[in-house]
Design a protein around this motif. Structure first.
Motif, PDB file in Angstrom:
ATOM      1  N   VAL A  11     -60.686  34.684  42.629  1.00  0.00           N
ATOM      2  CA  VAL A  11     -60.741  33.560  43.565  1.00  0.00           C
ATOM      3  C   VAL A  11     -61.763  32.571  43.022  1.00  0.00           C
ATOM      4  O   VAL A  11     -62.908  32.938  42.761  1.00  0.00           O
ATOM      5  N   MET A  12     -61.341  31.324  42.858  1.00  0.00           N
ATOM      6  CA  MET A  12     -62.244  30.267  42.386  1.00  0.00           C
ATOM      7  C   MET A  12     -62.524  29.309  43.532  1.00  0.00           C
ATOM      8  O   MET A  12     -61.598  28.769  44.131  1.00  0.00           O
ATOM      9  N   LEU A  31     -54.444  34.460  40.881  1.00  0.00           N
ATOM     10  CA  LEU A  31     -55.565  33.551  40.727  1.00  0.00           C
ATOM     11  C   LEU A  31     -55.477  32.566  41.877  1.00  0.00           C
ATOM     12  O   LEU A  31     -54.498  31.817  41.982  1.00  0.00           O
ATOM     13  N   THR A  32     -56.471  32.588  42.772  1.00  0.00           N
ATOM     14  CA  THR A  32     -56.490  31.658  43.901  1.00  0.00           C
ATOM     15  C   THR A  32     -57.423  30.510  43.568  1.00  0.00           C
ATOM     16  O   THR A  32     -58.594  30.724  43.242  1.00  0.00           O
ATOM     17  N   LEU A  33     -56.885  29.290  43.662  1.00  0.00           N
ATOM     18  CA  LEU A  33     -57.658  28.082  43.380  1.00  0.00           C
ATOM     19  C   LEU A  33     -57.914  27.361  44.697  1.00  0.00           C
ATOM     20  O   LEU A  33     -57.013  26.752  45.271  1.00  0.00           O
ATOM     21  N   LYS A  34     -59.154  27.456  45.180  1.00  0.00           N
ATOM     22  CA  LYS A  34     -59.540  26.781  46.418  1.00  0.00           C
ATOM     23  C   LYS A  34     -59.823  25.307  46.113  1.00  0.00           C
ATOM     24  O   LYS A  34     -59.844  24.904  44.942  1.00  0.00           O
ATOM     25  N   THR A  38     -59.734  24.279  39.375  1.00  0.00           N
ATOM     26  CA  THR A  38     -58.647  23.886  38.469  1.00  0.00           C
ATOM     27  C   THR A  38     -58.404  24.982  37.434  1.00  0.00           C
ATOM     28  O   THR A  38     -59.345  25.549  36.878  1.00  0.00           O
ATOM     29  N   LEU A  39     -57.122  25.240  37.159  1.00  0.00           N
ATOM     30  CA  LEU A  39     -56.710  26.080  36.036  1.00  0.00           C
ATOM     31  C   LEU A  39     -56.205  25.151  34.940  1.00  0.00           C
ATOM     32  O   LEU A  39     -55.333  24.318  35.175  1.00  0.00           O
ATOM     33  N   GLN A  51     -49.444  35.183  39.258  1.00  0.00           N
ATOM     34  CA  GLN A  51     -49.298  34.323  40.439  1.00  0.00           C
ATOM     35  C   GLN A  51     -50.528  33.437  40.541  1.00  0.00           C
ATOM     36  O   GLN A  51     -51.651  33.896  40.344  1.00  0.00           O
ATOM     37  N   VAL A  52     -50.323  32.155  40.851  1.00  0.00           N
ATOM     38  CA  VAL A  52     -51.420  31.234  41.123  1.00  0.00           C
ATOM     39  C   VAL A  52     -51.221  30.715  42.542  1.00  0.00           C
ATOM     40  O   VAL A  52     -50.134  30.242  42.890  1.00  0.00           O
ATOM     41  N   THR A  53     -52.262  30.832  43.372  1.00  0.00           N
ATOM     42  CA  THR A  53     -52.222  30.318  44.735  1.00  0.00           C
ATOM     43  C   THR A  53     -53.073  29.059  44.793  1.00  0.00           C
ATOM     44  O   THR A  53     -54.232  29.061  44.384  1.00  0.00           O
TER      45      THR A  53
END
Length: 181
Positions: A11-12, A31-34, A38-39, A51-53
């Motif tokens: 979680v970022m 990978l959760t992007l709050k 940024t990825l 999976q990217v959220t």
């Protein structure tokens, strides 16, 4: 730094996660992007999370995926958008093929100037916004409720590929035999 055999979720809360050409995050399950996170990655095949959220209240601050290398690319994993998310492909004349499922009831903004290609079946039941880029839809988005094409954006595909969606042309173009609203 994540080891190449890392498994689990990340979680970022902000900042940028840059996946270099020798890195491998393919064992990362999510990978959760709050907001503010940024990825970004270099040209490669695979090595990205399964999976990217993407999370956020608006497109200006939401979690985002960013790619700018000067080559065509494949995004192999799924993208989950429960609220708002941004996928920014910053290379005109290049193609980003999205192979993983798109899920969630949120709004995914596709920002160009690159071309996004969707050839699979995607279960997302939210909205797509095409902002200054091209989205070619030859696959199925049976549950998407809305597609908005902003100025500089192009939607390429027939209504049969997104039967539940209302298409709104907000300065953009829809190349299809059907018409938008």
């Amino acid at each position: 730094v994540l080891a190449s055999d890392f498994t689990g979720s990340v979680v970022m809360n902000g900042g940028m996660l840059y996946v270099g050409c020798n890195a491998n995050m393919s064992l990362c399950t999510n990978l959760t992007l709050k907001p503010g996170a940024t990825l970004s990655w270099e040209y490669r095949r695979g090595g990205l999370p399964a999976q990217v959220t993407l999370l956020g209240n608006d497109v200006a601050t939401c979690g985002r995926i960013y790619y700018s290398d000067d080559c065509d690319q494949i995004f192999p994993g799924g993208i989950h958008v429960p609220t708002n998310g941004l996928f920014h492909f910053n290379r005109a004349g290049r193609t980003m093929t999205v192979n993983g499922d798109l899920t969630g009831a949120g709004t995914l903004t596709l920002r160009g100037p690159g071309r996004f290609i969707f050839g699979g079946t995607y279960t997302m039941n939210g909205a797509l916004v095409i902002d200054n880029g091209i989205a070619t839809i030859s696959g199925m988005f049976p549950n998407v409720t809305s597609i908005v094409v902003m100025a500089g954006g192009v939607l390429s595909g027939s209504q049969a590929h997104f039967p539940a969606a209302t298409v709104t042309l907000a300065g953009g173009t829809w190349t299809s035999s059907s018409t938008g609203t």
